[in-house]
Motif scaffolding. Sequence first.
Motif, PDB file in Angstrom:
ATOM      1  N   GLY A  12      21.407   9.161   8.583  1.00  0.00           N
ATOM      2  CA  GLY A  12      22.733   9.389   8.007  1.00  0.00           C
ATOM      3  C   GLY A  12      23.086  10.855   7.841  1.00  0.00           C
ATOM      4  O   GLY A  12      24.100  11.183   7.220  1.00  0.00           O
ATOM      5  N   PHE A  35      28.985   7.620   5.296  1.00  0.00           N
ATOM      6  CA  PHE A  35      29.098   6.317   4.640  1.00  0.00           C
ATOM      7  C   PHE A  35      30.584   6.008   4.385  1.00  0.00           C
ATOM      8  O   PHE A  35      31.070   4.915   4.661  1.00  0.00           O
ATOM      9  N   CYS A  42      35.249   5.650  -1.756  1.00  0.00           N
ATOM     10  CA  CYS A  42      34.788   4.467  -1.005  1.00  0.00           C
ATOM     11  C   CYS A  42      35.137   3.213  -1.796  1.00  0.00           C
ATOM     12  O   CYS A  42      35.522   2.185  -1.231  1.00  0.00           O
ATOM     13  N   ILE A  56      29.773  -2.673   5.881  1.00  0.00           N
ATOM     14  CA  ILE A  56      29.604  -1.657   4.837  1.00  0.00           C
ATOM     15  C   ILE A  56      30.757  -1.738   3.831  1.00  0.00           C
ATOM     16  O   ILE A  56      30.553  -1.640   2.614  1.00  0.00           O
ATOM     17  N   HIS A  97      30.279  -2.755  -0.035  1.00  0.00           N
ATOM     18  CA  HIS A  97      30.709  -1.885  -1.139  1.00  0.00           C
ATOM     19  C   HIS A  97      31.693  -2.589  -2.081  1.00  0.00           C
ATOM     20  O   HIS A  97      31.683  -2.337  -3.279  1.00  0.00           O
ATOM     21  N   MET A 114      19.682   1.045   6.388  1.00  0.00           N
ATOM     22  CA  MET A 114      20.926   1.734   6.032  1.00  0.00           C
ATOM     23  C   MET A 114      20.782   3.221   6.362  1.00  0.00           C
ATOM     24  O   MET A 114      19.728   3.810   6.110  1.00  0.00           O
ATOM     25  N   LEU A 162      20.801   6.108   5.188  1.00  0.00           N
ATOM     26  CA  LEU A 162      20.813   6.887   3.943  1.00  0.00           C
ATOM     27  C   LEU A 162      19.496   7.621   3.697  1.00  0.00           C
ATOM     28  O   LEU A 162      19.405   8.426   2.755  1.00  0.00           O
TER      29      LEU A 162
END
Length: 676
Positions: free
Chosen positions: A58, A100, A237, A587, A591, A606, A608
């Motif tokens: 990421g 993200f 987000c 995603i 979220h 993921m 991250l």
Amino acid sequence: MAEVTKEKAAKPQKMADAITASIDPATQEMIARAQKLGVETVFDRAVTMKPCNIGMQGTCCKNCAMGPCRLPLPKAGIEGEDTRKGLCGATANTIAARNFARMVAAGASAHSDHGRSVAEVFLSVARKETEDYKIKDPGKLIAMAPHLGVATTIEKDGEVLDRDLDEIALEVAEKALAEWGKSEGELVYAKRAPQPLYERWKKLGVVPRNIDREIVEIMHRTHMGVDQDYKNLVKQCTRAALADGWGGSMLATDLQDVMFGAPTPLQSEANLGVLKQDHVNIIIHGHEPILSEMIVAAAQSKEMIEYANSKGAKGIQLGGICCTGNEILQRHGVPPAGTFLQQELAIITGACDAMVVDVQCIFQNLANVAKCFHTKLITTHPIARMEQENVLHIEFDEHHAMEDAKRIVKMAIDNFENRGAEVMIPKYKAVQIAGFGVESIEYHLGGTFRGSYYTLNDNIINGRIRGVAGVVGCNNARTKHNEAHIAIVKELIKNDVLVLTTGCNGIACAMEGLLTPETAQVFCGPGLAEVCETVGIPPVLHLGSCVDNSRILLAATEVVKAGGLGNDIQDLPAAGSAPEWMSEKAISIGHYFVTSGVYTVFGYHMPLDGAPVLKDYLYEELEKVYGGMWDCEPDPIKHAHKMIAHIDKKRKALGIDKARERVLMDMADRREMEAK
Ligand code: NFS
């Protein structure tokens, strides 16, 4: 089968092993057949091309032309201060949070733009500009109208009268469309959430203003040199994801139900074996039911069936792939031919006379595969075309929808005679019961005297049902096709967790035969089995497509309303899962699940790992803010047990863990107790 020439199909150097690529025998058979014919599929490409290690973490930023700046985590980890930065100074957290956020933006926009198309068609219906679409479910219109602030009754001379349906429809259409771009106010559907959840969003300042704005703002904030605080980026987000789940997706679901009918449970089948050798086979692939509804109507018309007969076919067999498959499954019983990863394989059967696609989850390689067979590949949406020359484009328009649909169906029929002799349709298919929704769960599990979801709640409280899990999402060619989907769902139902499914998980479960009431006796724990047997439902309820994850949000809200299980979604013994996610839409869904209070576990990696601070924020701290948090667990059994542990934690907090222990006693325990 048409001859497969070398130029037509480039053979990869290395090929996938069919048996390790999928748990599904139909898929295995078709992978092997493709390889024999020299037709490359995603399974082979997954072997020959490895993902980028830094992208996986990421921490690759390509948001300006000074980059891409790549910030992988040092092999030895980070000791002391993390000094990694891009040319502008962006930290790993900023970069990973931007990436993200852009995934959330893309996912939310895909669902929401789908919703907008539906709302536009609905406006045409309300304005009576189209003959082909109608209001099929006025009850649903009346039910949704108040949530948009549209009155369903009028007062005249002191009397309350029903308002004219056309008038309601027009106002609903206009109000719904305004949700995408109104200049002030907030997303009206946010208030459909349980009150404490709405209040929390309000306090945190994350109630979406309008759908488009939140997505645009992500693109602005993630532009070079704007938002450089990962927590602030995650906050945006949240706005965009909530605008998806409680906005674009929920409006799509509602308006589709109004126009095409709210689903009710029905029987169908699933897997590539639904294709028929002696029928014209049309595969509908993509997401928007605007197109597929018309194709279904056209294919069922006497005119088209007779035309098919005149060409030597016994009839017309439709099959779905991906979520458009789920849309026509839940409303018409059209069987899905497979999940996301089976799209190329449907053509490789040699029996697919036409594949009609609209938007999302469509492989560009379909064109290369179609070239090797007689299959007509038809794109229909102005925003989703393909560059390959063998692809036909028939633009679909709601103003002459039936005409377009008939043209497509006729093209498939005309193509039937071009089918090669060598057709190979796998024999595998399973029976399923699909078509569940908030309303039908209420009907099956509800009581008439103590609140609509009372029976469900009662069974959760008494412990027969340990909790509820939403298991959703894609396939991912980096993992064994359907393995995690099935293993997780089986482990959950074995432990008395009722599963609500959508998307490709729904199709995977159907292919595995998990969507029948009879499954309960074979795979479920005793409590869930008893409930399923009593009310006659499968232990895994298929709620439709990925935009229909909004049904899961509303079902959770109904459970809260029915009482006895806390007063917010975060209080419920519930968890979310996407075992084999791959799409940005997943995603966004993840979220909005998390920020609606749901502990949500993803099965595939993921992006991250390169930003451990951001990762901790999403995986731990968010729970303190929203009551839900992200997690990732690739091992399916551990994955399911993380969800179960969360469910048990919530049961304990509600004080209903004791009831569960009682129900779990076996006969020996009971005898022992009686003897005392
Ligand atoms: Ni959802 Fe549905 Fe399937 Fe994933 Fe694609 S079809 S919208 S994104 S792959 S579940």
